[in-house]
Scaffold this motif. Structure first.
Motif, mmCIF file in Angstrom:
data_model
loop_
_atom_site.group_PDB
_atom_site.id
_atom_site.type_symbol
_atom_site.label_atom_id
_atom_site.label_comp_id
_atom_site.label_asym_id
_atom_site.label_seq_id
_atom_site.Cartn_x
_atom_site.Cartn_y
_atom_site.Cartn_z
ATOM 1 N N ASP A 142 0.835 -1.207 0.000
ATOM 2 C CA ASP A 142 0.000 0.000 0.000
ATOM 3 C C ASP A 142 0.868 1.256 0.000
ATOM 4 N N PHE A 143 0.264 2.361 -0.422
ATOM 5 C CA PHE A 143 0.897 3.675 -0.353
ATOM 6 C C PHE A 143 0.212 4.482 0.747
ATOM 7 N N ALA A 144 0.997 5.277 1.450
ATOM 8 C CA ALA A 144 0.452 6.155 2.481
ATOM 9 C C ALA A 144 1.091 7.525 2.338
ATOM 10 N N TYR A 145 0.305 8.565 2.595
ATOM 11 C CA TYR A 145 0.867 9.912 2.517
ATOM 12 C C TYR A 145 0.141 10.882 3.428
ATOM 13 N N ASN A 146 0.867 11.931 3.761
ATOM 14 C CA ASN A 146 0.316 13.036 4.536
ATOM 15 C C ASN A 146 -0.312 14.015 3.538
ATOM 16 N N PRO A 147 -1.624 14.225 3.574
ATOM 17 C CA PRO A 147 -2.271 15.070 2.574
ATOM 18 C C PRO A 147 -1.808 16.519 2.571
ATOM 19 N N MET A 148 -1.145 16.948 3.666
ATOM 20 C CA MET A 148 -0.656 18.323 3.717
ATOM 21 C C MET A 148 0.814 18.431 3.309
ATOM 22 N N ARG A 149 1.458 17.265 3.053
ATOM 23 C CA ARG A 149 2.882 17.297 2.731
ATOM 24 C C ARG A 149 3.253 16.468 1.501
ATOM 25 N N ILE A 150 2.269 15.920 0.819
ATOM 26 C CA ILE A 150 2.571 15.127 -0.368
ATOM 27 C C ILE A 150 3.214 15.988 -1.453
ATOM 28 N N ASN A 151 2.894 17.286 -1.447
ATOM 29 C CA ASN A 151 3.471 18.173 -2.462
ATOM 30 C C ASN A 151 4.973 18.369 -2.281
ATOM 31 N N ILE A 152 5.522 17.971 -1.121
ATOM 32 C CA ILE A 152 6.976 18.039 -0.934
ATOM 33 C C ILE A 152 7.584 16.637 -0.858
ATOM 34 N N GLY A 153 6.772 15.635 -1.214
ATOM 35 C CA GLY A 153 7.320 14.294 -1.319
ATOM 36 C C GLY A 153 7.052 13.348 -0.175
ATOM 37 N N SER A 154 6.149 13.719 0.746
ATOM 38 C CA SER A 154 5.878 12.843 1.900
ATOM 39 C C SER A 154 4.852 11.769 1.532
ATOM 40 N N ILE A 155 5.309 10.810 0.738
ATOM 41 C CA ILE A 155 4.499 9.667 0.332
ATOM 42 C C ILE A 155 5.445 8.480 0.210
ATOM 43 N N ALA A 156 4.964 7.294 0.552
ATOM 44 C CA ALA A 156 5.831 6.112 0.483
ATOM 45 C C ALA A 156 5.000 4.856 0.270
ATOM 46 N N ARG A 157 5.644 3.863 -0.314
ATOM 47 C CA ARG A 157 5.037 2.540 -0.492
ATOM 48 C C ARG A 157 5.581 1.624 0.589
ATOM 49 N N ARG A 160 5.627 8.063 -9.195
ATOM 50 C CA ARG A 160 5.341 9.198 -8.304
ATOM 51 C C ARG A 160 6.579 10.058 -8.064
ATOM 52 N N LYS A 161 7.731 9.656 -8.595
ATOM 53 C CA LYS A 161 8.943 10.469 -8.515
ATOM 54 C C LYS A 161 9.174 11.255 -9.805
ATOM 55 N N SER A 162 8.227 11.174 -10.737
ATOM 56 C CA SER A 162 8.387 11.812 -12.045
ATOM 57 C C SER A 162 8.047 13.302 -11.995
ATOM 58 N N ASP A 163 8.494 14.031 -13.015
ATOM 59 C CA ASP A 163 8.183 15.461 -13.126
ATOM 60 C C ASP A 163 6.686 15.676 -13.294
ATOM 61 N N ALA A 164 6.030 14.765 -14.038
ATOM 62 C CA ALA A 164 4.591 14.905 -14.270
ATOM 63 C C ALA A 164 3.826 14.817 -12.952
ATOM 64 N N TRP A 165 4.226 13.898 -12.091
ATOM 65 C CA TRP A 165 3.598 13.759 -10.772
ATOM 66 C C TRP A 165 3.817 15.032 -9.952
ATOM 67 N N ALA A 166 5.056 15.518 -9.925
ATOM 68 C CA ALA A 166 5.378 16.716 -9.142
ATOM 69 C C ALA A 166 4.557 17.902 -9.613
ATOM 70 N N ALA A 167 4.406 18.033 -10.935
ATOM 71 C CA ALA A 167 3.621 19.139 -11.478
ATOM 72 C C ALA A 167 2.155 19.017 -11.080
ATOM 73 N N GLY A 222 -6.186 26.788 1.774
ATOM 74 C CA GLY A 222 -5.583 28.093 1.582
ATOM 75 C C GLY A 222 -4.083 28.010 1.684
ATOM 76 N N VAL A 223 -3.569 28.432 2.848
ATOM 77 C CA VAL A 223 -2.125 28.446 3.062
ATOM 78 C C VAL A 223 -1.558 27.029 3.008
ATOM 79 N N ARG A 224 -2.248 26.087 3.654
ATOM 80 C CA ARG A 224 -1.786 24.691 3.666
ATOM 81 C C ARG A 224 -2.735 23.862 2.811
ATOM 82 N N ILE A 225 -2.314 23.517 1.630
ATOM 83 C CA ILE A 225 -3.146 22.753 0.705
ATOM 84 C C ILE A 225 -3.197 21.294 1.129
ATOM 85 N N ARG A 226 -4.378 20.728 1.108
ATOM 86 C CA ARG A 226 -4.568 19.318 1.404
ATOM 87 C C ARG A 226 -4.931 18.578 0.126
#
Length: 213
Positions: A66-81, A113-120, A129-133
Motif C-alpha cells: 500500500d501507499f500512504a501519505y500526509n495530505p498536507m505534505r505530499i506536495n513536498i514528497g511525503s508519500i511512500a510505499r 510518483r517520482k516523475s516530473d509529471a507527478w510533481a507538477a 488556503g495556506v496549507r493545501i490538502r
C-alpha cells in the motif's frame, strides 16, 4: 508527460488502477509499535513514542504494497510505499491507497510518483488556503500513460539497476573523499619524503618545519 501513447499503452487516471483504503485498526490488531509516519527521502519511519497519540484505534491500516501519505505534505514528497512484510498503521489524518496489482505494478507506481509529471500535478492539486490538502479524490485524477504489466516490470527492473549504480557510485565517492582527506592531512602535517619528525602541540611535524602564529 507526452500525450502520445506508445503502442500497447493506455491513458488512465490513478483512480482507475488504485483505490483508497479506509480500513482502521478498530480491534487493536496492530500494536502501537507498528505506527509509522511518512517522511520525504526516508519513507515509512517508526513514530517516536513522544509523538504517538493516546490510542491507535482510529489509525489507518497500511497493508504490504500500500501507499500512504500526509495530505498536507505530499506536495513536498511525503508519500511512500510499504515494503514491510506485515501490516502497519498510520495517523487517521493520512491517506492510504492500494494499487490494483492486476493493472499496475506497485514498484512501477513508486517510480512514477517520482516523475516530473507527478510533481507538477500535486503542485497544482488539492484544497485549502495556506496549507493545501491533497486527498485521494484529487490524486485519483492524476492521468498518465500505463504500459502493459510485463513492460512495467521491465521498466522497474531497469530503474532499480540505475538506483543500485547510483548508490554504488555514492559509496565510491564517499570512500574517495575519505582517502583524499587522509592524504591531505598527511601532506599538511608530514610533507613529502620526510623521515624525521618532532612533536608539537598540534602533533608531529617534519624537523625543520615551524608553527606559524
Amino acid at each position: 508527460m507526452s500525450r502520445e501513447v506508445p503502442s500497447g499503452w493506455r491513458r488512465v487516471d490513478l483512480g482507475d488502477v488504485a483505490k483508497e483504503s479506509r480500513s482502521r485498526n478498530a480491534d487493536f490488531r496492530i500494536a502501537e509499535d507498528r505506527l509509522v509516519g511518512v517522511f520525504k527521502d526516508q519513507g515509512l519511519v517508526p513514530m517516536r513514542e513522544r509523538v504517538r497519540g493516546a490510542s491507535v484505534e482510529r489509525c489507518k491500516l497500511v497493508r504490504p504494497g500500500d501507499f500512504a501519505y500526509n495530505p498536507m505534505r505530499i506536495n513536498i514528497g511525503s508519500i511512500a510505499r510499504s515494503t514491510a512484510d506485515a501490516n502497519l498503521i498510520v495517523s487517521p489524518d493520512y491517506v492510504v491507497f492500494s494499487p490494483d496489482i492486476n493493472q499496475i505494478d506497485g514498484i512501477f507506481l513508486d517510480y512514477l510518483r517520482k516523475s516530473d509529471a507527478w510533481a507538477a500535478f500535486v503542485g497544482n492539486a488539492g484544497d485549502g488556503g495556506v496549507r493545501i490538502r491533497i486527498y485521494f479524490e484529487h490524486l485519483a485524477r492524476f492521468r498518465f500513460n500505463l504500459p502493459p504489466l510485463h513492460e512495467q516490470h521491465r521498466i522497474s527492473e531497469i530503474l532499480a539497476s540505475v538506483d543500485e549504480t547510483i548508490a554504488a557510485s555514492g559509496a565510491v565517492i564517499e570512500q574517495t573523499r575519505k582517502v583524499k582527506q587522509g592524504v591531505l592531512e598527511g601532506l599538511l602535517t608530514k610533507g613529502i619524503g620526510h623521515t624525521r619528525f618532532k612533536q608539537t602541540e598540534i602533533g608531529e611535524i617534519p624537523e625543520g618545519g615551524r608553527l606559524l602564529s
